[in-house]
Design an enzyme around this catalytic site. Structure first.
Site, mmCIF file in Angstrom:
data_model
loop_
_atom_site.group_PDB
_atom_site.id
_atom_site.type_symbol
_atom_site.label_atom_id
_atom_site.label_comp_id
_atom_site.label_asym_id
_atom_site.label_seq_id
_atom_site.Cartn_x
_atom_site.Cartn_y
_atom_site.Cartn_z
ATOM 1 N N GLU A 74 121.387 -81.259 4.459
ATOM 2 C CA GLU A 74 121.092 -82.370 3.595
ATOM 3 C C GLU A 74 120.296 -82.353 2.492
ATOM 4 O O GLU A 74 120.546 -83.001 1.468
ATOM 5 C CB GLU A 74 120.748 -83.706 4.614
ATOM 6 C CG GLU A 74 121.692 -83.606 5.927
ATOM 7 C CD GLU A 74 121.031 -82.903 7.101
ATOM 8 O OE1 GLU A 74 120.812 -83.574 8.280
ATOM 9 O OE2 GLU A 74 120.603 -81.796 7.049
ATOM 10 N N PRO A 331 131.500 -51.745 33.563
ATOM 11 C CA PRO A 331 132.064 -52.600 34.725
ATOM 12 C C PRO A 331 131.042 -53.112 35.668
ATOM 13 O O PRO A 331 131.306 -54.143 36.136
ATOM 14 C CB PRO A 331 133.119 -51.647 35.553
ATOM 15 C CG PRO A 331 132.730 -50.341 35.003
ATOM 16 C CD PRO A 331 132.134 -50.408 33.686
#
Length: 398
Positions: A74, A331
């Site tokens: 902003e 895995p």
């Protein structure tokens, strides 16, 4: 915001009219694109973009939160407006911002104060600030001073952009993104363990983009032992992530790249509390790396929730918290993360290859009925080079 995603009572969405011949979504999408330019550099702050628009649809100024500790989006947007169009232009403009403006002092003054000082009459925001003490306070301060405020524009996309930030505020843990690359028949390597390369060059480049924007990259000891990965950003520009390797027994060879290269100061080796000090520990710590002790479970595994809590607290090294974590797992680790419901996003590359017998992506998840299968709140498919990319989100946005 209420737990179900609705705007809290007293913070109704408002009825700010968009600039001529446009929609609020048009400008919020532009602000979102600006916000993305802060990926990686803004953390642990959120990525925020802001656009100042005149009633006729002219862009007067725009900005992003470019780096942690720097001016907020902003402030940058208000500044560029003054520099190019003069302060008077702000008095009839609409400010679009992808997150509720802050209302408290942090490393910078409150953005609400800057907005009020600029006499901006209309503000349109995405979601509210997730911090309980701040949530909605910025909106209240603006409205109390007569500013028209619209809340919840492009809320879903704003949440997804800062998913790691929202998740960390909610849980205290980093958002876990599990990444795998598999063949069409679900293998991550041949039966001999060979895996380079399953996915194509475009997919591998995208992974480096993820590394550059997320706070940390984590692998298990099996991957570190067999592949000796660098886990660095090489194919794109960007910061180097923290590199975390799980080595419960502390038995990885001391010559692993993670312990010896020029980025060893970014390496965190995670060892169980009951094991001896690894032989690589002295050299790693002298290089600026970290040896992190984590408790073990009754079945002799590292306590993964405890590890995530520590990383989310101080990054595992008395430093900034890690809000996002990319797990490049084999895995065993991938299965453990799914079993313990610790995967927040599952990103899976599927390459146009078939190898037959080989190493599967996952082990047993104890699924006997299809109704028990893991599912995703949202998912999408993209094409990356010759590969397909599945992005699965375990939780709804927000």
């Amino acid at each position: 915001m209420a737990a179900d995603g609705r705007v809290a009572p007293g913070l109704h969405r408002g009825s700010v009219a968009p600039p001529a011949d446009t929609t609020h979504a048009d400008w919020m999408e532009r602000a979102l694109a600006l916000a993305e330019t802060g990926a990686g550099a803004a953390s642990p702050n959120p990525m925020v973009g802001a656009v100042v628009v005149a009633p006729d649809g002219t862009v007067l100024g725009e900005g992003a939160h470019e780096e942690y500790g720097g001016p907020h989006a902003e402030v940058n947007a208000l500044r560029t407006t003054r520099e190019t169009h003069g302060a008077a232009a702000l008095r009839d403009a609409t400010l679009y911002v992808t997150l509720e403006p802050c209302s408290h002092h942090g490393k910078t003054p409150p953005c609400t104060t800057r907005i009020l000082e600029a006499d901006v009459p209309r503000v349109v925001v995405g979601p509210l600030d997730p911090f309980p003490k701040a949530q909605g306070e910025g909106i209240r301060q603006l409205r109390d001073q007569g500013v028209e405020v619209e809340v919840g524009v492009c809320e879903h996309d704003c949440h997804r952009l800062n998913e790691a930030f929202f998740h960390h505020v909610d849980t205290g843990r980093p958002l876990v993104t599990l990444k795998v690359a598999q063949t069409l028949d679900g293998r991550i390597a041949t039966r001999t363990g060979h895996s380079k390369w399953i996915s194509g060059e475009a997919s591998r480049t995208l992974v480096h983009e993820w590394r550059a924007t997320l706070d940390g990259v984590l692998v298990g000891s099996g991957t570190a032992r067999s592949d000796d990965p660098r886990l660095t950003v090489r194919h794109v520009e960007g910061r180097q992530p923290q590199r975390i390797v799980l080595d419960r027994e502390g038995t990885l060879p001391p010559d692993r790249t993670l312990f010896t290269d020029d980025h060893a100061n970014h390496t965190i080796a995670v060892v169980g509390t009951t094991h001896n000090r690894p032989i690589y520990a002295d050299a790693l710590e002298q290089a600026g790396g970290t040896l992190l002790r984590v408790p073990e479970t009754d079945d002799d595994h590292l306590n993964l929730p405890a590890l995530l809590n520590r990383l989310g607290s101080d990054g595992g090294r008395d430093a900034a918290p890690l809000q996002s974590l990319l797990v490049e797992a084999g895995p065993g680790l991938a299965t453990a993360l799914f079993q313990q419901d610790l995967v927040d996003r599952f990103f899976c590359f599927v390459a146009p290859k078939v190898v037959g017998d080989g190493i599967p992506v996952l082990g047993d998840l104890d699924t006997t009925e299809m109704s028990d299968a893991l599912t995703f709140a949202e998912c999408e498919w993209d094409t990356v080079g010759d590969d397909l990319l599945f992005r699965g989100y375990r939780h709804p946005a927000g």
